[in-house]
Design a protein around this motif. Structure first.
Motif, PDB file in Angstrom:
ATOM      1  N   ASN A  63      49.138  84.357 -54.563  1.00  0.00           N
ATOM      2  CA  ASN A  63      47.768  84.230 -54.868  1.00  0.00           C
ATOM      3  C   ASN A  63      47.404  82.768 -54.330  1.00  0.00           C
ATOM      4  N   ILE A  64      47.054  82.635 -53.039  1.00  0.00           N
ATOM      5  CA  ILE A  64      46.974  81.261 -52.541  1.00  0.00           C
ATOM      6  C   ILE A  64      45.861  80.547 -53.290  1.00  0.00           C
ATOM      7  N   ALA A  65      44.567  81.352 -53.491  1.00  0.00           N
ATOM      8  CA  ALA A  65      43.644  80.731 -54.078  1.00  0.00           C
ATOM      9  C   ALA A  65      43.732  80.109 -55.551  1.00  0.00           C
ATOM     10  N   SER A  66      44.794  81.185 -56.226  1.00  0.00           N
ATOM     11  CA  SER A  66      45.170  80.816 -57.694  1.00  0.00           C
ATOM     12  C   SER A  66      45.792  79.522 -57.342  1.00  0.00           C
ATOM     13  N   LEU A  67      46.774  79.457 -56.617  1.00  0.00           N
ATOM     14  CA  LEU A  67      47.853  78.064 -56.389  1.00  0.00           C
ATOM     15  C   LEU A  67      47.028  76.889 -56.197  1.00  0.00           C
ATOM     16  N   ASN A  68      46.006  76.880 -55.292  1.00  0.00           N
ATOM     17  CA  ASN A  68      45.182  75.933 -54.968  1.00  0.00           C
ATOM     18  C   ASN A  68      44.255  75.306 -56.171  1.00  0.00           C
ATOM     19  N   ALA A  69      43.828  76.417 -56.963  1.00  0.00           N
ATOM     20  CA  ALA A  69      43.239  76.243 -58.118  1.00  0.00           C
ATOM     21  C   ALA A  69      44.117  75.366 -59.137  1.00  0.00           C
ATOM     22  N   ASN A  93      44.685  71.836 -58.108  1.00  0.00           N
ATOM     23  CA  ASN A  93      43.452  70.917 -58.203  1.00  0.00           C
ATOM     24  C   ASN A  93      43.309  70.410 -59.761  1.00  0.00           C
ATOM     25  N   LEU A  94      43.482  71.753 -60.551  1.00  0.00           N
ATOM     26  CA  LEU A  94      43.434  71.506 -61.893  1.00  0.00           C
ATOM     27  C   LEU A  94      44.666  70.485 -62.519  1.00  0.00           C
ATOM     28  N   ASN A  95      45.832  70.680 -62.081  1.00  0.00           N
ATOM     29  CA  ASN A  95      46.754  69.691 -62.486  1.00  0.00           C
ATOM     30  C   ASN A  95      46.440  68.252 -62.164  1.00  0.00           C
ATOM     31  N   GLU A  96      45.907  68.229 -61.089  1.00  0.00           N
ATOM     32  CA  GLU A  96      45.597  66.878 -60.659  1.00  0.00           C
ATOM     33  C   GLU A  96      44.453  66.258 -61.372  1.00  0.00           C
ATOM     34  N   THR A  97      43.551  66.984 -61.619  1.00  0.00           N
ATOM     35  CA  THR A  97      42.541  66.752 -62.446  1.00  0.00           C
ATOM     36  C   THR A  97      43.031  66.183 -63.836  1.00  0.00           C
ATOM     37  N   GLN A  98      43.937  67.069 -64.280  1.00  0.00           N
ATOM     38  CA  GLN A  98      44.206  66.805 -65.903  1.00  0.00           C
ATOM     39  C   GLN A  98      45.398  65.435 -65.843  1.00  0.00           C
ATOM     40  N   ARG A  99      45.843  65.156 -64.663  1.00  0.00           N
ATOM     41  CA  ARG A  99      46.710  63.876 -64.663  1.00  0.00           C
ATOM     42  C   ARG A  99      45.706  62.712 -64.587  1.00  0.00           C
ATOM     43  N   ALA A 100      44.632  62.846 -63.883  1.00  0.00           N
ATOM     44  CA  ALA A 100      43.641  61.666 -63.674  1.00  0.00           C
ATOM     45  C   ALA A 100      43.007  61.469 -64.912  1.00  0.00           C
ATOM     46  N   LEU A 101      42.739  62.695 -65.731  1.00  0.00           N
ATOM     47  CA  LEU A 101      41.855  62.464 -66.867  1.00  0.00           C
ATOM     48  C   LEU A 101      42.897  62.046 -67.933  1.00  0.00           C
ATOM     49  N   ALA A 102      43.904  62.231 -68.189  1.00  0.00           N
ATOM     50  CA  ALA A 102      44.961  61.606 -69.089  1.00  0.00           C
ATOM     51  C   ALA A 102      44.915  59.997 -68.711  1.00  0.00           C
ATOM     52  N   LYS A 103      44.808  59.622 -67.393  1.00  0.00           N
ATOM     53  CA  LYS A 103      44.864  58.103 -67.100  1.00  0.00           C
ATOM     54  C   LYS A 103      43.785  57.568 -67.758  1.00  0.00           C
ATOM     55  N   HIS A 104      42.467  58.178 -67.409  1.00  0.00           N
ATOM     56  CA  HIS A 104      41.216  57.773 -68.215  1.00  0.00           C
ATOM     57  C   HIS A 104      41.296  57.725 -69.541  1.00  0.00           C
ATOM     58  N   ILE A 105      41.749  58.647 -70.343  1.00  0.00           N
ATOM     59  CA  ILE A 105      41.746  58.483 -71.839  1.00  0.00           C
ATOM     60  C   ILE A 105      42.765  57.350 -71.978  1.00  0.00           C
ATOM     61  N   ASN A 106      43.710  56.997 -71.443  1.00  0.00           N
ATOM     62  CA  ASN A 106      44.799  55.898 -71.696  1.00  0.00           C
ATOM     63  C   ASN A 106      43.947  54.708 -71.510  1.00  0.00           C
ATOM     64  N   GLY A 111      37.659  73.546 -63.209  1.00  0.00           N
ATOM     65  CA  GLY A 111      38.652  73.788 -62.422  1.00  0.00           C
ATOM     66  C   GLY A 111      39.340  75.170 -63.142  1.00  0.00           C
ATOM     67  N   ALA A 112      39.217  74.798 -64.675  1.00  0.00           N
ATOM     68  CA  ALA A 112      39.765  75.972 -65.523  1.00  0.00           C
ATOM     69  C   ALA A 112      39.252  77.404 -65.477  1.00  0.00           C
ATOM     70  N   ALA A 113      37.685  77.218 -65.101  1.00  0.00           N
ATOM     71  CA  ALA A 113      37.021  78.561 -65.013  1.00  0.00           C
ATOM     72  C   ALA A 113      37.174  79.176 -63.537  1.00  0.00           C
ATOM     73  N   VAL A 114      37.445  78.249 -62.520  1.00  0.00           N
ATOM     74  CA  VAL A 114      37.800  78.820 -61.333  1.00  0.00           C
ATOM     75  C   VAL A 114      39.139  79.343 -61.171  1.00  0.00           C
ATOM     76  N   LEU A 115      40.162  78.882 -62.023  1.00  0.00           N
ATOM     77  CA  LEU A 115      41.478  79.509 -62.091  1.00  0.00           C
ATOM     78  C   LEU A 115      41.438  80.830 -62.817  1.00  0.00           C
ATOM     79  N   ALA A 116      40.431  80.985 -63.582  1.00  0.00           N
ATOM     80  CA  ALA A 116      40.633  82.303 -64.096  1.00  0.00           C
ATOM     81  C   ALA A 116      39.939  83.274 -63.097  1.00  0.00           C
ATOM     82  N   GLN A 117      39.125  82.942 -62.423  1.00  0.00           N
ATOM     83  CA  GLN A 117      38.586  83.848 -61.535  1.00  0.00           C
ATOM     84  C   GLN A 117      39.254  84.189 -60.377  1.00  0.00           C
TER      85      GLN A 117
END
Length: 275
Positions: free
Chosen positions: A9-15, A18-31, A256-262
């Motif tokens: 499921n390429i769409a799921s893999l891409n989602a 992107n979600l993992n990258e967003t989460q990593r960036a979000l962790a940096k912002h929180i830090n 991203g979480a919503a798109v991954l679910a879809q």
């Protein structure tokens, strides 16, 4: 256009990516927002981290130099206070000597005047023996030269020094003086004037070093402020900009979480193709 597949499921893999990258960036912002620093580790900005660490060391060194200058100024003030007392005592001794130089006093009167004179002279020697700062004698000759390190390096220009030496009655040239007769009183006046010149010269030198201490402290405070400002520009976080980026990542995380679910539902369409 890719077909309908279920193994990859390429769409799921891409989602997911992107979600993992967003989460990593979000962790940096929180830090960054929780610490107040843009650079929390060398990984955040290797060059910036190294520069900010060096500047932090400079700030601490400036603080130590400022303490040294303040302590040095306190030491000099202690010595100057004792010398001012000596000055007052010698002026009183000179007054007694001037009185004794007059022919109106009897030998008995001169003896009484000399008794006070000798006590005052002994007090000058006592002051020289007891005047100390942090356990160091200042005027008894045990410390001839005081050096104050008021910079952050080890060059000659980072040090101020002042010589004091021994400042008792003997060193001032009045140890053997008395006012038991008119001639001795006149001689004592001359010696007391020389002693006053010596104390005034020493006080002037101490005062000049104290003045330089004050200017040095001002310069060190200015340097500290400038280095701290530069370090803050490198290391501190911009809360306005960081908050905006944090909000953006939050939105991307939720979408991203919503798109991954879809995207995970796409392979289920293959079931509808079965008879």
């Amino acid at each position: 256009m890719s077909g309908l597949v279920i193994n990859d499921n390429i769409a799921s893999l891409n989602a997911q990516y992107n979600l993992n990258e967003t989460q990593r960036a979000l962790a940096k912002h929180i830090n960054r927002l929780s610490s107040g620093y843009r650079v929390n580790s060398p990984a955040d900005d290797p060059a910036g981290y190294s520069i900010s660490q060096r500047m932090g060391g400079q700030v601490k060194s400036y603080a130590a130099a400022i303490r040294n200058a303040n302590d040095g100024s306190s030491l000099l003030q202690t010595a100057n206070g004792a010398l001012q007392t000596d000055n007052t005592i010698i002026l009183k001794m000179r007054q007694l000597a001037i009185e004794a130089a007059n022919s109106t006093y009897s030998p008995k009167d001169l003896k009484v005047l000399n008794q006070e004179y000798q006590h005052l002279k002994s007090e000058i020697t006592r002051i020289a023996r007891v005047t100390d700062f942090n356990g160091m004698k200042l005027l008894d000759g045990s410390h001839q030269d005081f050096k104050f390190h008021v910079g952050i390096y080890t060059t000659f220009s980072d040090r101020l020094h002042v010589k004091m030496g021994k400042v008792d009655a003997s060193a001032l040239g009045i140890g053997g003086t008395d006012i038991l007769n008119r001639n001795d009183a006149k001689h004592s006046v001359d010696q007391l004037d020389k002693a006053l010149d010596r104390i005034n010269e020493l006080q002037g030198n101490i005062g000049a070093i104290q003045d330089r201490m004050e200017w040095t402290i001002r310069n060190l405070n200015t340097a500290t402020t400038n280095v701290q400002a530069s370090r803050a520009g490198i290391r501190d976080v911009d809360f306005a900009g960081e908050t905006a980026r944090f909000t953006k990542r939050q939105i991307l995380s939720q979408s991203g979480a919503a798109v991954l679910a879809q995207s995970n539902l796409i392979p289920q369409a293959a079931i509808k193709l079965l008879p």
